[in-house]
Design an enzyme around this catalytic site. Sequence first.
Site, PDB file in Angstrom:
ATOM      1  N   GLU A  60      -5.851  -4.177  10.730  1.00 51.44           N
ATOM      2  CA  GLU A  60      -4.810  -3.167  10.912  1.00 51.44           C
ATOM      3  C   GLU A  60      -5.141  -2.305  12.129  1.00 51.44           C
ATOM      4  OE1 GLU A  60      -2.619  -2.087   7.088  1.00 51.44           O
ATOM      5  OE2 GLU A  60      -4.463  -0.957   7.039  1.00 51.44           O
ATOM      6  N   GLY A 114       2.839  -0.951   4.290  1.00 48.47           N
ATOM      7  CA  GLY A 114       2.822   0.455   3.891  1.00 48.47           C
ATOM      8  C   GLY A 114       4.233   0.926   3.579  1.00 48.47           C
ATOM      9  N   GLY A 115       4.835   1.647   4.528  1.00 47.89           N
ATOM     10  CA  GLY A 115       6.148   2.274   4.318  1.00 47.89           C
ATOM     11  C   GLY A 115       7.196   1.362   3.696  1.00 47.89           C
ATOM     12  N   GLU A 141      -7.121   5.463   7.359  1.00 48.73           N
ATOM     13  CA  GLU A 141      -6.874   6.840   6.917  1.00 48.73           C
ATOM     14  C   GLU A 141      -8.071   7.383   6.149  1.00 48.73           C
ATOM     15  OE1 GLU A 141      -3.146   5.969   5.026  1.00 48.73           O
ATOM     16  OE2 GLU A 141      -2.269   5.582   7.003  1.00 48.73           O
ATOM     17  N   ASN A 200       0.864  -1.184   0.000  1.00 46.67           N
ATOM     18  CA  ASN A 200       0.000   0.000   0.000  1.00 46.67           C
ATOM     19  C   ASN A 200       0.898   1.230   0.000  1.00 46.67           C
ATOM     20  OD1 ASN A 200      -1.847   2.023   0.395  1.00 46.67           O
ATOM     21  ND2 ASN A 200      -2.312   1.493   2.531  1.00 46.67           N
ATOM     22  N   TRP A 201       1.038   1.827  -1.184  1.00 45.62           N
ATOM     23  CA  TRP A 201       1.951   2.972  -1.309  1.00 45.62           C
ATOM     24  C   TRP A 201       1.362   4.247  -0.705  1.00 45.62           C
ATOM     25  CZ3 TRP A 201       4.832   3.220  -6.695  1.00 45.62           C
ATOM     26  CH2 TRP A 201       5.657   2.095  -6.809  1.00 45.62           C
ATOM     27  N   LYS A 202       0.055   4.257  -0.470  1.00 43.65           N
ATOM     28  CA  LYS A 202      -0.638   5.484  -0.011  1.00 43.65           C
ATOM     29  C   LYS A 202      -0.349   6.610  -1.027  1.00 43.65           C
ATOM     30  CE  LYS A 202      -0.238   3.682   4.604  1.00 43.65           C
ATOM     31  NZ  LYS A 202      -0.255   3.913   6.026  1.00 43.65           N
ATOM     32  N   GLY A 221       2.285   2.765  10.907  1.00 42.01           N
ATOM     33  CA  GLY A 221       3.323   3.793  10.835  1.00 42.01           C
ATOM     34  C   GLY A 221       3.993   4.129  12.159  1.00 42.01           C
ATOM     35  N   SER A 255       3.109  -1.470  10.396  1.00 37.59           N
ATOM     36  CA  SER A 255       4.547  -1.512  10.711  1.00 37.59           C
ATOM     37  C   SER A 255       5.215  -2.833  10.357  1.00 37.59           C
ATOM     38  CB  SER A 255       4.773  -1.186  12.200  1.00 37.59           C
ATOM     39  OG  SER A 255       4.372   0.130  12.477  1.00 37.59           O
ATOM     40  N   HIS A 299      -9.729   1.579   4.744  1.00 39.31           N
ATOM     41  CA  HIS A 299      -8.473   1.883   5.446  1.00 39.31           C
ATOM     42  C   HIS A 299      -8.721   2.977   6.490  1.00 39.31           C
ATOM     43  CE1 HIS A 299      -4.386   3.096   6.281  1.00 39.31           C
ATOM     44  NE2 HIS A 299      -3.991   1.971   5.729  1.00 39.31           N
TER      45      HIS A 299
HETATM   46  P1  PGA Z   1       2.661   0.860   7.568  1.00 36.99           P
HETATM   47  O1  PGA Z   1       1.214   1.068   6.920  1.00 36.99           O
HETATM   48  O2  PGA Z   1       3.196  -0.457   7.088  1.00 36.99           O
HETATM   49  O3  PGA Z   1       3.487   2.018   7.050  1.00 36.99           O
HETATM   50  O4  PGA Z   1       2.496   0.886   9.050  1.00 36.99           O
HETATM   51  C1  PGA Z   1       0.341  -0.010   6.758  1.00 36.99           C
HETATM   52  C2  PGA Z   1      -0.979   0.464   6.207  1.00 36.99           C
HETATM   53  O5  PGA Z   1      -1.455   1.543   6.593  1.00 36.99           O
HETATM   54  O6  PGA Z   1      -1.602  -0.232   5.385  1.00 36.99           O
END
Ligand code: PGA
Length: 224
Positions: free
Chosen positions: A148, A207-208, A84, A7-9, A154, A186, A82
């Site tokens: 999640e 994500g990251g 966010e 997930n690149w966001k 994050g 994470s 998600h």
């Molecule tokens: P993260 O994000 O791996 O950077 O914690 C995961 C996500 O929000 O899907």
Amino acid sequence: MKLIIANWKMNGSIELVKQFSTQKFPENVIFCVPDIYLSFVNNLTLGAQNVSSIPHQYGAYTGEISAKMLKDIGVKYALVGHSERREYFQENNTILKQKIDNLVAQDITPIFCFGEKLEEYQSNQTLSVIENQLEPVVGVKNIILAYEPVWSIGTGIVPKKEDISKVYEFLQKKFAQMPKMVYGGSVNSDNSHEILSTWPVDGVLVGGASLKPDEFQKIIDFAS
Ligand code: PGA
């Protein structure tokens, strides 16, 4: 094979897309890149990060992208729910249900994200919170669940295996046919081996760490 979902966001670049596209990844690796890059991606299993909740394939809805359009360019999966999007775009169960319906109608598999906030975790409300969040997917057959916890996204903090087992058992009871469940929050190359080999999960949502090719490759290697 375990699923590895990137997930690149709102991150990445055309250069990064091209860099990943030169490699061959197995089908269990799903790239959820920003929509604008989707049609530049070659060779990769495509996931969208969002889809319109409008119940039409076309129309005067400036800025929206329909499930039909995602389908047209070969998208196979889409993130829905998600944290966010729940937080910054006020996406509630009604909107999420509509998005799921739109995706299912196009045969795109929703990757449905859910998870509690830190204060909910600390006050032992995880299961009641996720029970409510899961309402839009009741009865949906072709779906991937992505647990999640908001406090692990994050932050570098991952839950304990017991936390995951508790959620997994809850889902097993809730769904007559248990969908695939992945964990997100994470995930990196240091913790993914343990997560993928000892937790009751069918994969990870990254994500990251999915934006760093070497790091992401290590996570993929653990899954194969
Ligand atoms: P993260 O994000 O791996 O950077 O914690 C995961 C996500 O929000 O899907």
